[in-house]
Write a protein that holds these residues in place. Structure first.
Motif, PDB file in Angstrom:
ATOM      1  N   ASP A 133       0.795  -1.230   0.000  1.00  0.00           N
ATOM      2  CA  ASP A 133       0.000   0.000   0.000  1.00  0.00           C
ATOM      3  C   ASP A 133       0.825   1.275   0.000  1.00  0.00           C
ATOM      4  O   ASP A 133       0.290   2.347  -0.241  1.00  0.00           O
ATOM      5  CB  ASP A 133      -0.919   0.029   1.235  1.00  0.00           C
ATOM      6  N   ASN A 134       2.114   1.187   0.295  1.00  0.00           N
ATOM      7  CA  ASN A 134       2.912   2.394   0.512  1.00  0.00           C
ATOM      8  C   ASN A 134       3.949   2.668  -0.578  1.00  0.00           C
ATOM      9  O   ASN A 134       4.897   3.409  -0.353  1.00  0.00           O
ATOM     10  CB  ASN A 134       3.614   2.309   1.871  1.00  0.00           C
ATOM     11  N   VAL A 135       3.779   2.106  -1.765  1.00  0.00           N
ATOM     12  CA  VAL A 135       4.758   2.309  -2.836  1.00  0.00           C
ATOM     13  C   VAL A 135       4.206   3.309  -3.856  1.00  0.00           C
ATOM     14  O   VAL A 135       3.125   3.106  -4.422  1.00  0.00           O
ATOM     15  CB  VAL A 135       5.113   0.976  -3.537  1.00  0.00           C
ATOM     16  N   TYR A 136       4.973   4.381  -4.070  1.00  0.00           N
ATOM     17  CA  TYR A 136       4.602   5.423  -5.027  1.00  0.00           C
ATOM     18  C   TYR A 136       5.772   5.622  -5.985  1.00  0.00           C
ATOM     19  O   TYR A 136       6.929   5.627  -5.564  1.00  0.00           O
ATOM     20  CB  TYR A 136       4.303   6.742  -4.309  1.00  0.00           C
ATOM     21  N   LEU A 137       5.473   5.809  -7.250  1.00  0.00           N
ATOM     22  CA  LEU A 137       6.507   6.045  -8.259  1.00  0.00           C
ATOM     23  C   LEU A 137       6.486   7.511  -8.654  1.00  0.00           C
ATOM     24  O   LEU A 137       5.469   8.032  -9.097  1.00  0.00           O
ATOM     25  CB  LEU A 137       6.260   5.175  -9.492  1.00  0.00           C
ATOM     26  N   ALA A 138       7.632   8.168  -8.480  1.00  0.00           N
ATOM     27  CA  ALA A 138       7.758   9.575  -8.856  1.00  0.00           C
ATOM     28  C   ALA A 138       8.133   9.711 -10.326  1.00  0.00           C
ATOM     29  O   ALA A 138       7.863  10.736 -10.949  1.00  0.00           O
ATOM     30  CB  ALA A 138       8.793  10.259  -7.972  1.00  0.00           C
ATOM     31  N   SER A 139       8.752   8.675 -10.896  1.00  0.00           N
ATOM     32  CA  SER A 139       9.150   8.680 -12.302  1.00  0.00           C
ATOM     33  C   SER A 139       9.338   7.233 -12.740  1.00  0.00           C
ATOM     34  O   SER A 139       9.115   6.312 -11.964  1.00  0.00           O
ATOM     35  CB  SER A 139      10.452   9.473 -12.491  1.00  0.00           C
ATOM     36  N   GLY A 140       9.755   7.054 -13.992  1.00  0.00           N
ATOM     37  CA  GLY A 140      10.032   5.709 -14.487  1.00  0.00           C
ATOM     38  C   GLY A 140       8.806   4.974 -14.982  1.00  0.00           C
ATOM     39  O   GLY A 140       8.835   3.752 -15.125  1.00  0.00           O
ATOM     40  N   TYR A 141       7.748   5.711 -15.259  1.00  0.00           N
ATOM     41  CA  TYR A 141       6.525   5.091 -15.778  1.00  0.00           C
ATOM     42  C   TYR A 141       5.896   6.011 -16.817  1.00  0.00           C
ATOM     43  O   TYR A 141       6.178   7.205 -16.861  1.00  0.00           O
ATOM     44  CB  TYR A 141       5.529   4.805 -14.656  1.00  0.00           C
ATOM     45  N   THR A 142       5.075   5.441 -17.665  1.00  0.00           N
ATOM     46  CA  THR A 142       4.328   6.217 -18.654  1.00  0.00           C
ATOM     47  C   THR A 142       2.863   5.811 -18.604  1.00  0.00           C
ATOM     48  O   THR A 142       2.529   4.654 -18.340  1.00  0.00           O
ATOM     49  CB  THR A 142       4.858   5.998 -20.088  1.00  0.00           C
ATOM     50  N   VAL A 143       2.026   6.780 -18.856  1.00  0.00           N
ATOM     51  CA  VAL A 143       0.587   6.557 -18.948  1.00  0.00           C
ATOM     52  C   VAL A 143       0.164   7.047 -20.330  1.00  0.00           C
ATOM     53  O   VAL A 143       0.470   8.171 -20.715  1.00  0.00           O
ATOM     54  CB  VAL A 143      -0.187   7.328 -17.851  1.00  0.00           C
ATOM     55  N   GLU A 144      -0.505   6.171 -21.072  1.00  0.00           N
ATOM     56  CA  GLU A 144      -0.964   6.535 -22.407  1.00  0.00           C
ATOM     57  C   GLU A 144      -2.450   6.269 -22.511  1.00  0.00           C
ATOM     58  O   GLU A 144      -2.971   5.326 -21.931  1.00  0.00           O
ATOM     59  CB  GLU A 144      -0.231   5.716 -23.469  1.00  0.00           C
TER      60      GLU A 144
END
Length: 150
Positions: free
Chosen positions: A10-21
């Motif tokens: 529940d406590n993992v957040y990504l600040a970068s390294g991902y894309t949303v399309e």
């Protein structure tokens, strides 16, 4: 920022390294760069935290090590029901500190040292065969000695 609940935590957040399309007809798609590297970073963070890990974190490490509940239970000298119980209490500290610490050690050494894996396997095998062996003692001129029965 993306709340990465797909990892089971529940406590993992990504600040970068991902894309949303946005895909026509299907909505948004989500992709992560270097998923293996991300999961290694999450695992390393869990192992190094300064508190008892909770059931969800315990399960995350077990799955990252590719152990079944039975396989991990064998390595920790416990049973599947205990593993399931610890994992089910996802937001509570794992009640068996020795098992929790050993899982941290196993995970921390998974890619660094195959010697530890062999040692744990050897200990597990010796636990299973403990009742089959008999220890004999013999007395010689220089004192008592032990020897495994043939």
């Amino acid at each position: 920022m993306y709340h990465y609940i797909e990892c089971g935590l529940d406590n993992v957040y990504l600040a970068s390294g991902y894309t949303v399309e946005d895909t026509s007809g299907y909505g948004e798609t989500f992709s992560i760069e270097d998923m293996v590297g991300l999961h290694n970073a999450i695992g390393d963070s869990i192992v190094r935290q300064h508190r008892t890990m909770n059931g969800a974190e315990f399960r995350f490490l077990r799955l990252e090590l590719d152990f079944s509940q039975r396989g991990l239970a064998d390595r920790l000298s416990t049973n599947e029901q205990s593993i399931a119980k610890w994992e089910k209490a996802s937001n509570k500290p794992v009640s068996n500190r020795a098992a929790e610490r050993l899982l941290r050690i196993i995970y921390a050494n998974k890619k660094k040292d195959e010697e530890l894996s062999r040692l744990i396997e050897s200990i597990t095998e010796s636990d299973q065969s403990l009742d089959a062996e008999q220890i004999q003692f013999r007395h010689e001129s220089d004192g008592w000695h032990t020897a495994l029965a043939a």
